[in-house]
Enzyme design. Structure first.
Site, PDB file in Angstrom:
ATOM      1  N   LYS A  22       0.837  -1.209   0.000  1.00 23.28           N
ATOM      2  CA  LYS A  22       0.000   0.000   0.000  1.00 23.28           C
ATOM      3  C   LYS A  22       0.870   1.257   0.000  1.00 23.28           C
ATOM      4  O   LYS A  22       0.642   2.177  -0.776  1.00 23.28           O
ATOM      5  CB  LYS A  22      -0.894   0.003   1.246  1.00 23.28           C
ATOM      6  CG  LYS A  22      -1.589   1.322   1.513  1.00 23.28           C
ATOM      7  CD  LYS A  22      -2.480   1.275   2.726  1.00 23.28           C
ATOM      8  CE  LYS A  22      -1.839   1.720   4.017  1.00 23.28           C
ATOM      9  NZ  LYS A  22      -1.494   3.146   4.118  1.00 23.28           N
ATOM     10  N   ASN A  23       1.888   1.265   0.862  1.00 27.02           N
ATOM     11  CA  ASN A  23       2.692   2.477   1.014  1.00 27.02           C
ATOM     12  C   ASN A  23       3.664   2.700  -0.132  1.00 27.02           C
ATOM     13  O   ASN A  23       4.367   3.701  -0.173  1.00 27.02           O
ATOM     14  CB  ASN A  23       3.449   2.451   2.347  1.00 27.02           C
ATOM     15  CG  ASN A  23       2.512   2.690   3.518  1.00 27.02           C
ATOM     16  OD1 ASN A  23       1.334   2.988   3.318  1.00 27.02           O
ATOM     17  ND2 ASN A  23       3.018   2.547   4.730  1.00 27.02           N
ATOM     18  N   CYS A 116      -5.328   8.088   9.014  1.00 25.95           N
ATOM     19  CA  CYS A 116      -5.638   7.499  10.312  1.00 25.95           C
ATOM     20  C   CYS A 116      -5.489   8.532  11.431  1.00 25.95           C
ATOM     21  O   CYS A 116      -4.592   9.364  11.408  1.00 25.95           O
ATOM     22  CB  CYS A 116      -4.674   6.355  10.601  1.00 25.95           C
ATOM     23  SG  CYS A 116      -5.248   4.787  10.006  1.00 25.95           S
ATOM     24  N   ARG A 121       0.474  14.505  13.149  1.00 25.60           N
ATOM     25  CA  ARG A 121       0.859  14.393  11.748  1.00 25.60           C
ATOM     26  C   ARG A 121       0.927  15.718  10.995  1.00 25.60           C
ATOM     27  O   ARG A 121       0.215  15.934  10.010  1.00 25.60           O
ATOM     28  CB  ARG A 121      -0.068  13.426  11.014  1.00 25.60           C
ATOM     29  CG  ARG A 121      -0.106  12.070  11.641  1.00 25.60           C
ATOM     30  CD  ARG A 121      -0.849  11.085  10.812  1.00 25.60           C
ATOM     31  NE  ARG A 121       0.042  10.290  10.002  1.00 25.60           N
ATOM     32  CZ  ARG A 121      -0.326   9.212   9.342  1.00 25.60           C
ATOM     33  NH1 ARG A 121      -1.552   8.805   9.354  1.00 25.60           N
ATOM     34  NH2 ARG A 121       0.541   8.532   8.638  1.00 25.60           N
ATOM     35  N   ASP A 305       3.764   0.555  12.056  1.00 26.54           N
ATOM     36  CA  ASP A 305       2.556  -0.045  11.478  1.00 26.54           C
ATOM     37  C   ASP A 305       2.336  -1.494  11.921  1.00 26.54           C
ATOM     38  O   ASP A 305       1.334  -2.108  11.554  1.00 26.54           O
ATOM     39  CB  ASP A 305       2.610   0.028   9.941  1.00 26.54           C
ATOM     40  CG  ASP A 305       2.422   1.453   9.436  1.00 26.54           C
ATOM     41  OD1 ASP A 305       2.052   2.327  10.245  1.00 26.54           O
ATOM     42  OD2 ASP A 305       2.647   1.688   8.230  1.00 26.54           O
ATOM     43  N   ARG A 397      -9.028  -0.177   4.145  1.00 28.01           N
ATOM     44  CA  ARG A 397      -8.087   0.789   3.560  1.00 28.01           C
ATOM     45  C   ARG A 397      -6.766   0.130   3.189  1.00 28.01           C
ATOM     46  O   ARG A 397      -6.060   0.635   2.303  1.00 28.01           O
ATOM     47  CB  ARG A 397      -7.796   1.920   4.558  1.00 28.01           C
ATOM     48  CG  ARG A 397      -8.938   2.897   4.758  1.00 28.01           C
ATOM     49  CD  ARG A 397      -8.494   4.051   5.640  1.00 28.01           C
ATOM     50  NE  ARG A 397      -7.151   4.430   5.294  1.00 28.01           N
ATOM     51  CZ  ARG A 397      -6.201   4.785   6.167  1.00 28.01           C
ATOM     52  NH1 ARG A 397      -6.474   4.830   7.449  1.00 28.01           N
ATOM     53  NH2 ARG A 397      -4.992   5.093   5.767  1.00 28.01           N
TER      54      ARG A 397
HETATM   55  C1  UD1 Z   1       4.230   6.825   6.394  1.00 24.77           C
HETATM   56  C2  UD1 Z   1       3.334   5.640   6.140  1.00 24.77           C
HETATM   57  C3  UD1 Z   1       2.700   5.162   7.444  1.00 24.77           C
HETATM   58  C4  UD1 Z   1       3.775   4.894   8.485  1.00 24.77           C
HETATM   59  C5  UD1 Z   1       4.722   6.091   8.614  1.00 24.77           C
HETATM   60  C6  UD1 Z   1       5.900   5.821   9.532  1.00 24.77           C
HETATM   61  C7  UD1 Z   1       2.536   5.979   3.880  1.00 24.77           C
HETATM   62  C8  UD1 Z   1       1.392   6.260   2.982  1.00 24.77           C
HETATM   63  N1  UD1 Z   1       2.296   6.001   5.187  1.00 24.77           N
HETATM   64  O1  UD1 Z   1       3.406   7.868   6.904  1.00 24.77           O
HETATM   65  O2  UD1 Z   1       1.963   3.968   7.162  1.00 24.77           O
HETATM   66  O3  UD1 Z   1       3.165   4.661   9.723  1.00 24.77           O
HETATM   67  O4  UD1 Z   1       5.233   6.462   7.334  1.00 24.77           O
HETATM   68  O5  UD1 Z   1       6.626   4.724   9.090  1.00 24.77           O
HETATM   69  O6  UD1 Z   1       3.620   5.664   3.426  1.00 24.77           O
HETATM   70  N2  UD1 Z   1       6.166  14.561  10.847  1.00 24.77           N
HETATM   71  C9  UD1 Z   1       6.271  15.907  11.152  1.00 24.77           C
HETATM   72  N3  UD1 Z   1       6.269  16.812  10.126  1.00 24.77           N
HETATM   73  C10 UD1 Z   1       6.194  16.438   8.820  1.00 24.77           C
HETATM   74  C11 UD1 Z   1       6.100  15.056   8.523  1.00 24.77           C
HETATM   75  C12 UD1 Z   1       6.099  14.147   9.556  1.00 24.77           C
HETATM   76  O7  UD1 Z   1       6.341  16.278  12.308  1.00 24.77           O
HETATM   77  O8  UD1 Z   1       6.204  17.302   7.935  1.00 24.77           O
HETATM   78  C13 UD1 Z   1       6.147  13.562  11.942  1.00 24.77           C
HETATM   79  C14 UD1 Z   1       4.805  12.854  12.007  1.00 24.77           C
HETATM   80  O9  UD1 Z   1       3.881  13.592  12.744  1.00 24.77           O
HETATM   81  C15 UD1 Z   1       5.186  11.557  12.686  1.00 24.77           C
HETATM   82  C16 UD1 Z   1       6.585  11.282  12.165  1.00 24.77           C
HETATM   83  O10 UD1 Z   1       7.057  12.533  11.664  1.00 24.77           O
HETATM   84  O11 UD1 Z   1       5.229  11.745  14.071  1.00 24.77           O
HETATM   85  C17 UD1 Z   1       6.659  10.214  11.093  1.00 24.77           C
HETATM   86  O12 UD1 Z   1       5.885  10.607  10.015  1.00 24.77           O
HETATM   87  P1  UD1 Z   1       6.184  10.185   8.497  1.00 24.77           P
HETATM   88  O13 UD1 Z   1       7.409   9.344   8.429  1.00 24.77           O
HETATM   89  O14 UD1 Z   1       6.140  11.418   7.671  1.00 24.77           O
HETATM   90  O15 UD1 Z   1       4.939   9.277   8.191  1.00 24.77           O
HETATM   91  P2  UD1 Z   1       3.942   9.354   6.977  1.00 24.77           P
HETATM   92  O16 UD1 Z   1       4.689   9.652   5.718  1.00 24.77           O
HETATM   93  O17 UD1 Z   1       2.777  10.199   7.322  1.00 24.77           O
END
Ligand code: UD1
Length: 418
Positions: A22-23, A116, A121, A305, A397
């Site tokens: 999915k990711n 989710c 986030r 995850d 999802r």
């Molecule tokens: C992706 C995955 C999700 C997985 C996560 C961590 C997809 C579609 N989703 O989510 O399944 O759980 O990686 O492995 O690939 N953060 C900030 N600012 C930002 C971006 C992130 O503070 O601009 C923080 C987030 O709040 C979180 C952490 O960084 O606490 C990790 O987030 P991130 O690695 O960006 O996860 P996603 O890309 O949302």
């Protein structure tokens, strides 16, 4: 709204042909509009996040067909750079569209992304990186508006290896003028998959899978037909389910290196793990020992995850476990539902203290997010008696044919319309 009715206590035996990740598929779909040529993503899973992303592409004016597992995107006529709040509210991955839209149209308007409910986030890292590539950003009525004359390569430093920000930077820098060097990049295997996909379109990207990624901007990208990597989180979910229920299950299509830490933890639980090429086989007698400590970390650490599923395992194992969630602030929301099944777990901030009980019992529980929902299904499969897991919109999802695959392994699980 559907529910699962599960009769616990059946052992699981058989082979799981894994779905594509999915990711991986979601950013690849976002990348499909980087060219006006045809893009085919093969073996795409029928999950609602994918359907939602396809809907977004159609809103932008792309022609998208999804049949026999192949998604074919023709975006020559795409002209819209706006994504409505209805769709971004449902799917956090819509944030990747920022990078793609900027590359394609030099402008993008999107509502703040959803997904989710597992923590704050924010997307500050995405936006800061885009600014460094020459994008100006403003807010309009709760939407983010991004615009640039052209994208220019830059040296970007991430202070945390965000998966989404890393992917967005790849999508925004792929056709930028000059070279982008991204330091502090996320190292998840899905980022390597995105690099391979973009390079197959003609991009010049190297270093994905390490913390420095170099992107040499190219003038044009061509069409591609691509088979994404398999879903390591889906694999982990079935392996944990087998550990809990007992039995013998094999996954095919995924290199074991993608799940090294989970496999180590499952061995600690007392399971036998055999790996060969792209096969992972687990043997479990169903009587497990707790892991002393599991702490989620960016790849190659223990995946957030799989945190909920691992907690469900420990809840019915012998001993005690400390589960630490380092990535998201509120990722223990499923715990009260596990408690309804007899789990002894105390949550304090990002820590869950699990005292294993002999066996969980069946109960009626509600899934509140994707992986938390999978954890409840696992707990129900191992529990004594009948359980109901309500609200399948979350597990739909991310898990294609969840019921069918579990049933094939020998689980007693029905999907019932409420
Ligand atoms: C992706 C995955 C999700 C997985 C996560 C961590 C997809 C579609 N989703 O989510 O399944 O759980 O990686 O492995 O690939 N953060 C900030 N600012 C930002 C971006 C992130 O503070 O601009 C923080 C987030 O709040 C979180 C952490 O960084 O606490 C990790 O987030 P991130 O690695 O960006 O996860 P996603 O890309 O949302």
């Amino acid at each position: 709204m559907d529910k699962y009715v599960i009769e616990g206590g059946r052992k699981l035996y058989g082979t799981i042909a894994l779905q594509s990740a999915k990711n991986s598929v979601l950013p690849l779909l976002a990348a499909s509009i980087l060219t006006e040529k045809r893009v085919t993503i093969r073996e795409t899973p029928q999950i609602t996040d994918v359907l939602c992303m396809i809907q977004i592409l159609r809103e932008l004016g792309a022609e998208v067909r999804f049949s026999n597992g192949n998604v074919v995107v023709e975006s020559a006529d795409a002209s819209c750079h706006e994504i409505s709040s209805v769709l971004t509210g449902e799917l956090r991955s819509s944030v990747f569209m920022l990078g793609s839209l900027l590359t394609r149209f030099h402008r993008a308007l999107i509502a703040y992304p959803g997904g989710c409910d597992i923590g704050l986030r924010p997307i500050d890292m995405h936006l800061n990186a885009l600014k460094q590539l020459g994008v100006s950003i403003s807010e309009r009525d709760g939407c983010i508006f991004c615009e640039c004359d052209k994208l220019r390569g830059a040296d970007i430093l991430l202070d945390f290896p965000s998966v989404g920000a890393t992917e967005n930077i790849l999508l925004a820098a792929v056709k930028a003028e000059g070279r982008t060097v991204l330091t502090g990049a996320a190292k998840e295997p899905e980022i390597v998959d995105l690099q391979n996909f973009l390079n197959a379109m003609g991009a010049k990207i190297s270093g994905a899978g390490t913390d420095v990624i170099e992107i040499e901007g190219v003038k044009e990208l061509g069409g591609v037909s691509y088979k994404p990597m398999k879903d390591r989180i889906e694999a982990g979910t079935y392996l944990i389910a087998c550990a809990v229920c007992g039995g013998e299950v094999e996954t095919t299509g995924l290199t074991p290196d993608n799940l090294r830490l989970l496999l180590h933890k499952l061995r600690e639980n007392g399971c036998k793990i055999h790996t060969k090429n792209d096969k992972i086989r687990i043997e479990s007698c169903g009587r497990l020992k707790c892991n002393r400590r599991i702490e989620t970390m960016p790849f190659p650490g223990f995946p957030t995850d799989l945190q909920a599923q691992a907690t469900a395992l420990n809840a019915g194992a012998e001993g005690g476990a400390l589960i630490v969630e380092n990535l998201f602030e509120t990722r223990f929301k499923y715990v009260p539902e596990l408690q309804k099944m007899g789990a002894d777990i105390q949550v304090k901030d990002r820590h869950a203290f699990v005292r294993g009980v002999k066996r969980l019992h069946g109960a009626s529980v509600v899934a509140g997010d994707l992986r938390g929902g999978a954890a409840l299904v696992i707990a129900a499969l191992g529990a004594e008696g009948r359980s109901e897991v309500l609200d399948l919109s979350h597990t739909d999802r991310g898990y294609a044919d969840f019921r069918g695959k579990l049933k094939k392994l020998g689980a007693e699980i029905k999907r019932v319309r409420v």
